[in-house]
Scaffold this active site. Structure first.
Site, PDB file in Angstrom:
ATOM      1  N   CYS A 291       7.364  -4.458  15.117  1.00 60.04           N
ATOM      2  CA  CYS A 291       6.952  -3.415  15.951  1.00 60.04           C
ATOM      3  C   CYS A 291       5.535  -3.649  16.570  1.00 60.04           C
ATOM      4  CB  CYS A 291       7.008  -2.000  15.450  1.00 60.04           C
ATOM      5  SG  CYS A 291       8.838  -1.543  15.018  1.00 60.04           S
TER       6      CYS A 291
ATOM      7  N   CYS B  13       2.278  -1.719  15.262  1.00 62.26           N
ATOM      8  CA  CYS B  13       2.197  -1.865  13.796  1.00 62.26           C
ATOM      9  C   CYS B  13       1.454  -2.788  13.291  1.00 62.26           C
ATOM     10  CB  CYS B  13       3.531  -1.161  13.378  1.00 62.26           C
ATOM     11  SG  CYS B  13       3.402  -1.091  11.215  1.00 62.26           S
TER      12      CYS B  13
ATOM     13  N   GLU C 165       0.795  -1.143  -0.046  1.00 60.01           N
ATOM     14  CA  GLU C 165      -0.041  -0.137  -0.057  1.00 60.01           C
ATOM     15  C   GLU C 165       0.904   1.358   0.073  1.00 60.01           C
ATOM     16  OE1 GLU C 165      -2.738  -0.353   3.151  1.00 60.01           O
ATOM     17  OE2 GLU C 165      -3.667  -2.096   2.393  1.00 60.01           O
TER      18      GLU C 165
END
Length: 411
Positions: free
Chosen positions: A149, A152, A121
């Site tokens: 992470c 995320c 994306e």
């Protein structure tokens, strides 16, 4: 593609086989010129027996006029256009979905790879600026992300592979072209003003392709962007930050998200390998370059605000201590939740209080305005569809299912 293959293909393009010769299937893959830097294009043209100045001409057609048909390149001879049409292509990744938000944000989903491939994306965010309308494009560098992470959503999809230069620069090409599809070629102008390598993936773990792409962004024969308007964001791959100093002059952003090693180890696991002391030292080395024209006057610090996790007053004080010797601008990012995320967004009052503490200490500190969340285009929401070779997505879904089962059993 090797020089020998290109040369052979060029000869075949100019000297067709006689009718009596056995028919052979053409196995030569066309060369995609979209992701080639000017030195690479110059070598390509020399390899096919042409003058290297043709590289600059073709780059302008591709990146400034957004032409993909060699027949439209009017300052090139017809013979060369025919040769290029047989040998080459100008091909961006396939757009399988696009969505334009009510606030002007635009998001594209690209398919990369063969067959169904994987999806990545890209997001463009418009904003009014004192210098005029700014259009910032957030570009992906990998299919998924290897760093995982904890806050995320991209990291929860796992990781498949690095993107190639044509897949990276193709995102910028498509974003620009989206504003001029119906504009005559002669009237087309580049629309994207800023680029941040801050989409899916860790850019410094795909170093060569990202470096080549950023060089195209800066090239006056391509996008001609100011080095202050091209930003690379990293979670802290220290050796590559030091290498970047030697290779290119662009702005640097650090995904910090925690002001101490214990918390950052939890939120940004790469911190276990390159702890904060090493990361801050690398940032100091990065901005040490002399010269008024350098974009390395400061480092941008990205800090996502997680409710009750990293948003306490003591965290702000730790930030002040950590960054006291590093020229920096701090960008506070309200957390954008995703399904089953283990965190919540800090309250508006908590974010403003955090900002005030940093501002009172002399830091330039802003709160990022959330844009494009109605189309899942806000920071941390780039998910895509990854043919995950790490099995992280599978493990994450299993963990979520187990947590849901525990909650149901506790009633």
């Amino acid at each position: 593609m090797s020089t020998e293959v290109v040369a052979t293909a060029a000869i075949s393009a100019e000297q067709p086989q006689s009718p009596s010769a056995p028919t052979q299937q053409n196995t030569v893959t066309k060369v995609n010129l979209l992701g080639m830097s000017r030195p690479q294009l110059e070598k390509f043209f020399e390899d096919i027996g042409e003058k290297k100045f043709r590289a600059g001409q073709v780059m302008k057609w591709i990146h400034q006029f957004f032409v993909t048909d060699f027949a439209e390149m009017t300052n090139i001879s017809g013979k060369l256009r025919e040769k290029l049409d047989k040998l080459c292509e100008i091909k961006a990744p396939e757009v399988v979905h696009k969505n334009y938000s009510k606030d002007g944000t635009r998001k594209w989903v690209f398919r990369v790879g063969e067959g169904d491939g994987s999806l990545v994306e890209t997001v463009l965010i418009p904003a009014e600026h004192r210098s005029g309308l700014r259009r910032t494009l957030c570009i992906s560098s990998q299919v998924g992300c290897a760093l995982d992470c904890s806050f995320c959503s991209t990291g929860k999809q796992g990781f498949q592979r690095d993107l190639t230069p044509d897949e990276i620069i193709g995102q910028l090409w498509v974003a620009n072209y989206s504003y001029m599809e119906d504009v005559p070629v002669a009237d087309r102008e580049r629309s994207v003003t800023n680029v941040v390598m801050m989409g899916m993936g860790e850019p410094l773990l795909n170093y060569d392709a990202v470096l080549s792409s950023m060089r195209i962004m800066l090239d006056d024969f391509a996008y001609g962007m100011s080095k202050r308007r091209v930003t690379l964001s990293t979670s802290g791959v220290v050796p590559k930050i030091d290498q970047l100093v030697k290779d290119i002059d662009v702005a640097l952003a650090i995904s910090l998200h925690a002001p101490n090693d214990e918390l950052r180890n939890e939120l940004v696991p790469i911190n276990k390998k390159y702890p904060l002391e090493q990361l801050i030292a690398a940032c100091q080395r990065y901005i040490a370059k002399d010269g008024n024209e350098s974009s390395r006057k400061h480092v941008t610090i990205e800090y996502v605000m997680l409710d009750g996790v990293n948003d306490h007053p003591e965290h702000a004080q730790q930030m002040i201590k950590l960054l006291k010797n590093l020229p920096s601008k701090i960008n506070l990012i309200p957390f954008n939740p995703f399904p089953h995320a283990p965190y919540g967004r800090s309250s508006r009052n908590r974010i403003i209080s955090f900002q005030k503490t940093l501002s009172d200490a002399g830091f330039v500190c802003t709160i990022r305005q959330t844009r494009g969340d109605d189309i899942d285009a806000a920071c941390g929401q780039l998910v895509g569809q990854v043919a995950d070779r790490t099995r992280r997505a599978e493990q994450w879904k299993k963990k979520v299912a187990q947590q849901n089962e525990i909650m149901r059993s506790q009633g």
